[in-house]
Design a protein around this motif. Structure first.
Motif, PDB file in Angstrom:
ATOM      1  N   ILE A   1      27.365  48.292 -10.248  1.00 17.15           N
ATOM      2  CA  ILE A   1      26.612  47.244 -10.951  1.00 17.15           C
ATOM      3  C   ILE A   1      26.225  46.132  -9.975  1.00 17.15           C
ATOM      4  O   ILE A   1      25.090  45.658  -9.981  1.00 17.15           O
ATOM      5  N   SER A   2      27.178  45.748  -9.115  1.00 16.03           N
ATOM      6  CA  SER A   2      26.832  44.654  -8.195  1.00 16.03           C
ATOM      7  C   SER A   2      25.734  45.100  -7.229  1.00 16.03           C
ATOM      8  O   SER A   2      24.872  44.306  -6.849  1.00 16.03           O
ATOM      9  N   GLY A   3      25.711  46.387  -6.854  1.00 10.58           N
ATOM     10  CA  GLY A   3      24.642  46.917  -6.006  1.00 10.58           C
ATOM     11  C   GLY A   3      23.298  46.866  -6.726  1.00 10.58           C
ATOM     12  O   GLY A   3      22.269  46.520  -6.136  1.00 10.58           O
ATOM     13  N   ARG A   4      23.306  47.197  -8.010  1.00 11.09           N
ATOM     14  CA  ARG A   4      22.055  47.166  -8.781  1.00 11.09           C
ATOM     15  C   ARG A   4      21.568  45.737  -8.957  1.00 11.09           C
ATOM     16  O   ARG A   4      20.370  45.459  -8.930  1.00 11.09           O
ATOM     17  N   LEU A   5      22.514  44.812  -9.115  1.00 10.32           N
ATOM     18  CA  LEU A   5      22.124  43.402  -9.224  1.00 10.32           C
ATOM     19  C   LEU A   5      21.486  42.933  -7.914  1.00 10.32           C
ATOM     20  O   LEU A   5      20.482  42.219  -7.928  1.00 10.32           O
ATOM     21  N   LEU A   6      22.079  43.374  -6.810  1.00 13.63           N
ATOM     22  CA  LEU A   6      21.540  43.004  -5.500  1.00 13.63           C
ATOM     23  C   LEU A   6      20.101  43.515  -5.359  1.00 13.63           C
ATOM     24  O   LEU A   6      19.217  42.794  -4.901  1.00 13.63           O
ATOM     25  N   ASP A   7      19.893  44.756  -5.792  1.00 15.74           N
ATOM     26  CA  ASP A   7      18.532  45.321  -5.731  1.00 15.74           C
ATOM     27  C   ASP A   7      17.549  44.474  -6.529  1.00 15.74           C
ATOM     28  O   ASP A   7      16.353  44.489  -6.267  1.00 15.74           O
ATOM     29  N   ARG A   8      18.065  43.751  -7.521  1.00 18.25           N
ATOM     30  CA  ARG A   8      17.163  42.946  -8.360  1.00 18.25           C
ATOM     31  C   ARG A   8      17.266  41.447  -8.044  1.00 18.25           C
ATOM     32  O   ARG A   8      16.908  40.601  -8.846  1.00 18.25           O
ATOM     33  N   GLY A   9      17.822  41.131  -6.873  1.00 20.86           N
ATOM     34  CA  GLY A   9      17.761  39.738  -6.407  1.00 20.86           C
ATOM     35  C   GLY A   9      18.904  38.842  -6.848  1.00 20.86           C
ATOM     36  O   GLY A   9      18.787  37.615  -6.792  1.00 20.86           O
ATOM     37  N   ILE A  10      20.004  39.451  -7.285  1.00 18.60           N
ATOM     38  CA  ILE A  10      21.141  38.631  -7.739  1.00 18.60           C
ATOM     39  C   ILE A  10      22.377  38.969  -6.898  1.00 18.60           C
ATOM     40  O   ILE A  10      22.788  40.131  -6.817  1.00 18.60           O
ATOM     41  N   LEU A  11      22.990  37.933  -6.335  1.00 15.84           N
ATOM     42  CA  LEU A  11      24.238  38.117  -5.584  1.00 15.84           C
ATOM     43  C   LEU A  11      25.391  37.760  -6.507  1.00 15.84           C
ATOM     44  O   LEU A  11      25.548  36.597  -6.888  1.00 15.84           O
ATOM     45  N   ALA A  12      26.180  38.763  -6.858  1.00 12.79           N
ATOM     46  CA  ALA A  12      27.318  38.499  -7.755  1.00 12.79           C
ATOM     47  C   ALA A  12      28.552  39.134  -7.138  1.00 12.79           C
ATOM     48  O   ALA A  12      28.515  40.298  -6.734  1.00 12.79           O
ATOM     49  N   GLY A  13      29.632  38.389  -7.064  1.00 13.39           N
ATOM     50  CA  GLY A  13      30.848  38.900  -6.441  1.00 13.39           C
ATOM     51  C   GLY A  13      31.421  40.082  -7.221  1.00 13.39           C
ATOM     52  O   GLY A  13      31.610  39.998  -8.432  1.00 13.39           O
ATOM     53  N   ALA A  14      31.666  41.200  -6.502  1.00 17.45           N
ATOM     54  CA  ALA A  14      32.354  42.344  -7.125  1.00 17.45           C
ATOM     55  C   ALA A  14      33.823  42.197  -6.754  1.00 17.45           C
ATOM     56  O   ALA A  14      34.182  42.340  -5.587  1.00 17.45           O
ATOM     57  N   ILE A  15      34.657  41.899  -7.707  1.00 20.33           N
ATOM     58  CA  ILE A  15      36.062  41.602  -7.418  1.00 20.33           C
ATOM     59  C   ILE A  15      36.928  42.793  -7.819  1.00 20.33           C
ATOM     60  O   ILE A  15      36.916  43.219  -8.983  1.00 20.33           O
TER      61      ILE A  15
ATOM     62  N   HIS B   1      17.081  33.705 -15.607  1.00 18.35           N
ATOM     63  CA  HIS B   1      16.626  34.995 -15.083  1.00 18.35           C
ATOM     64  C   HIS B   1      17.840  35.870 -14.708  1.00 18.35           C
ATOM     65  O   HIS B   1      17.913  37.044 -15.086  1.00 18.35           O
ATOM     66  N   ALA B   2      18.796  35.257 -13.983  1.00 21.99           N
ATOM     67  CA  ALA B   2      19.965  36.023 -13.517  1.00 21.99           C
ATOM     68  C   ALA B   2      20.744  36.567 -14.712  1.00 21.99           C
ATOM     69  O   ALA B   2      21.167  37.733 -14.713  1.00 21.99           O
ATOM     70  N   ALA B   3      20.911  35.740 -15.739  1.00 20.51           N
ATOM     71  CA  ALA B   3      21.682  36.180 -16.907  1.00 20.51           C
ATOM     72  C   ALA B   3      21.012  37.379 -17.572  1.00 20.51           C
ATOM     73  O   ALA B   3      21.681  38.337 -17.978  1.00 20.51           O
ATOM     74  N   GLY B   4      19.674  37.333 -17.649  1.00 21.44           N
ATOM     75  CA  GLY B   4      18.936  38.444 -18.254  1.00 21.44           C
ATOM     76  C   GLY B   4      19.181  39.729 -17.478  1.00 21.44           C
ATOM     77  O   GLY B   4      19.439  40.796 -18.055  1.00 21.44           O
ATOM     78  N   VAL B   5      19.114  39.634 -16.158  1.00 23.87           N
ATOM     79  CA  VAL B   5      19.298  40.821 -15.312  1.00 23.87           C
ATOM     80  C   VAL B   5      20.738  41.336 -15.457  1.00 23.87           C
ATOM     81  O   VAL B   5      20.969  42.554 -15.584  1.00 23.87           O
ATOM     82  N   VAL B   6      21.705  40.415 -15.433  1.00 23.90           N
ATOM     83  CA  VAL B   6      23.111  40.836 -15.572  1.00 23.90           C
ATOM     84  C   VAL B   6      23.294  41.563 -16.901  1.00 23.90           C
ATOM     85  O   VAL B   6      23.881  42.656 -16.962  1.00 23.90           O
ATOM     86  N   GLN B   7      22.753  40.982 -17.956  1.00 23.81           N
ATOM     87  CA  GLN B   7      22.876  41.604 -19.290  1.00 23.81           C
ATOM     88  C   GLN B   7      22.319  43.017 -19.283  1.00 23.81           C
ATOM     89  O   GLN B   7      22.934  43.938 -19.809  1.00 23.81           O
ATOM     90  N   GLU B   8      21.143  43.174 -18.693  1.00 26.27           N
ATOM     91  CA  GLU B   8      20.521  44.507 -18.673  1.00 26.27           C
ATOM     92  C   GLU B   8      21.365  45.493 -17.877  1.00 26.27           C
ATOM     93  O   GLU B   8      21.621  46.605 -18.318  1.00 26.27           O
ATOM     94  N   GLU B   9      21.794  45.053 -16.710  1.00 25.59           N
ATOM     95  CA  GLU B   9      22.499  45.988 -15.818  1.00 25.59           C
ATOM     96  C   GLU B   9      23.865  46.400 -16.360  1.00 25.59           C
ATOM     97  O   GLU B   9      24.245  47.554 -16.236  1.00 25.59           O
ATOM     98  N   ILE B  10      24.588  45.456 -16.955  1.00 25.25           N
ATOM     99  CA  ILE B  10      25.924  45.859 -17.421  1.00 25.25           C
ATOM    100  C   ILE B  10      25.836  46.717 -18.683  1.00 25.25           C
ATOM    101  O   ILE B  10      26.796  47.364 -19.065  1.00 25.25           O
ATOM    102  N   ARG B  11      24.665  46.723 -19.290  1.00 26.65           N
ATOM    103  CA  ARG B  11      24.520  47.538 -20.504  1.00 26.65           C
ATOM    104  C   ARG B  11      23.803  48.851 -20.230  1.00 26.65           C
ATOM    105  O   ARG B  11      23.511  49.592 -21.147  1.00 26.65           O
ATOM    106  N   THR B  12      23.506  49.125 -18.969  1.00 22.94           N
ATOM    107  CA  THR B  12      22.821  50.379 -18.641  1.00 22.94           C
ATOM    108  C   THR B  12      23.690  51.556 -19.071  1.00 22.94           C
ATOM    109  O   THR B  12      24.807  51.720 -18.568  1.00 22.94           O
TER     110      THR B  12
END
Ligand code: PLP
Length: 403
Positions: A336-350, A377-388
């Motif tokens: 998920i964090s890799g997919r977020l990165l592909d869409r312009g979001i840096l989120a820590g994968a812990i 924008h980031a929240a929208g992308v996170v929501q989409e990606e974690i629900r894939t």
């Protein structure tokens, strides 16, 4: 010549990679408004602890230059020898005054402060009781001290009391005021009440609260209106490396404690002092954090906004700038964090060992520097990606909230 160790290290690294636990470095460059550049691309950065957006503040950069010109870049020796300067003294006086304690001691990092504090205070015959989710630096400090370590369930004051009761001796209790990976807050008034009743000593790590909470930005202890005089059995530890945007750690408490640490804290005594240039920068950062209340309001406002956008409800108020999105296994979290990165979001994968097995997560952290439109924008992308759907088997789904 043959170096058999290299083979051992390679095998271990392969094992970590297979388990999605391999850690590597990535070059990045800050570019303002809570954004960061990696290579040619710009990202919304939800992974830094620069909560007040001060790390690149020109006033702090200027103070760093001034400090370097006046006292040098490096301290040149332990603070016990030639490494103690006016900049260190000024920083310690300001920290003590902000925290309402008699004195303070600064270390080159928060990690070093915790190592030196716990190993300096506790010994083989002591018992330290730590919250289950305390930071690695606290646990390593306790281990180094040789003291017996007991854990109490996260934020569970009844369990803490039970452990204290069965201990039958004076103990040290350790907690964080804002937990680094959960983003929740400790019930400090209740913990102080219990600790006082059992004649224990409380150490509170305010790494993620200093500069953010309380009327002056002193931290969660101030936010809860708790006392700090020399008769209160509490030590407030913290770091300058997060909301204050600099580097270094500190311990605040009674003068006698600081004198004791000067004689017992090995990570302080046997290490070159914190850079005087950085100490001077930290003095400026502290002034700005106290005076510019709007930064503190902004980061908490941004935290509330991102929380509501990703559907996270904190266990209790107040909101903090750390928002965990629990995923579960490490492999999925990395994907998920890799997919977020592909869409312009840096989120820590812990992942473990930072958090317990099975509680890998995205750790979203907000700053006063973030623009609301970026957070939306980031929240929208996170929501989409974690629900894939392809990321999840049937019947499992992400949990927004603590681990
Ligand atoms: C709760 C806590 N304490 C201490 C530290 C160490 O502080 P520093 O980064 O200044 O070494 C950290 C850093 O991650 C932390 O989260």
């Amino acid at each position: 010549m043959r170096n058999l160790w290299v083979e051992t290290w390679r095998t271990e690294l392969q094992r970590l990679e297979e388990q999605d636990l391999l850690r590597t470095l990535r070059l990045s460059h800050p570019c303002g408004h809570g954004r960061r550049r990696i290579g040619e691309n710009e990202y919304i950065d939800l992974s830094s602890n620069d909560y007040l957006g001060l790390a690149n503040d020109p006033r702090i950069v200027a103070a760093l230059h001034e400090g370097a010109e006046r006292w040098g870049v490096g301290a040149t020796a332990s603070r016990m020898l030639a490494g103690h300067t006016e900049a260190h003294r000024a920083l310690e006086e300001r920290l003590a005054s902000l925290k309402g304690t008699e004195a303070a001691l600064v270390y080159p990092s928060g990690f070093q402060a915790n190592i030196g504090l716990f190993s300096g205070l506790a010994g083989r015959h002591d018992l330290v009781i730590a919250d289950r989710l305390c930071h690695a630096s606290i646990l390593d400090g306790i281990r180094l001290s040789g003291a017996k370590l007991e854990r109490f369930r996260h934020n569970d004051v009844a369990h803490l009391e039970a452990v204290l009761q069965s201990a039958g001796r004076e103990s040290i209790v350790a907690t964080e005021s804002v937990f680094s990976m959960e983003g929740d807050t400790a019930p400090l008034p209740e913990i102080l009440e219990i600790v006082t009743r059992y004649d224990a000593l409380l150490i509170v790590d305010e790494a993620h609260a200093t500069g953010i909470f309380g009327k002056q930005g002193a931290g969660m202890w101030e936010e809860c209106h708790l006392p700090t005089g020399p008769d209160v059995p509490v030590i407030l530890m913290g770091t300058i490396s997060k909301a204050l945007g600099c580097q270094g750690g500190f311990v605040c408490g009674p003068r006698t404690l600081i004198d004791y640490l000067l004689n017992r804290s090995r990570s302080f005594i046997f290490s070159t002092g914190m850079s005087p240039a950085l100490a001077w920068a930290a003095v400026r950062a502290l002034e700005i954090a106290v005076v510019e209340k709007e930064r503190r309001q902004k980061v908490l406002h941004n935290a509330e906004l991102l929380c509501s956008l990703v559907g996270h409800t904190p266990a209790k108020e107040p909101h903090t700038p750390i928002i965990p999105v629990l995923i579960g296994d490490a492999e999925r979290t990395m994907r998920i964090s890799g997919r977020l990165l592909d869409r312009g979001i840096l989120a820590g994968a812990i992942r473990p060992p930072t958090v317990p097995d099975g509680t890998s997560r995205l750790r979203l952290s907000v700053s006063a520097a973030h623009r609301p439109e970026d957070l939306r924008h980031a929240a929208g992308v996170v929501q989409e990606e974690i629900r894939t759907p392809e990321l999840w088997g049937r019947g499992s789904s992400p949990k927004l909230g603590g681990g």
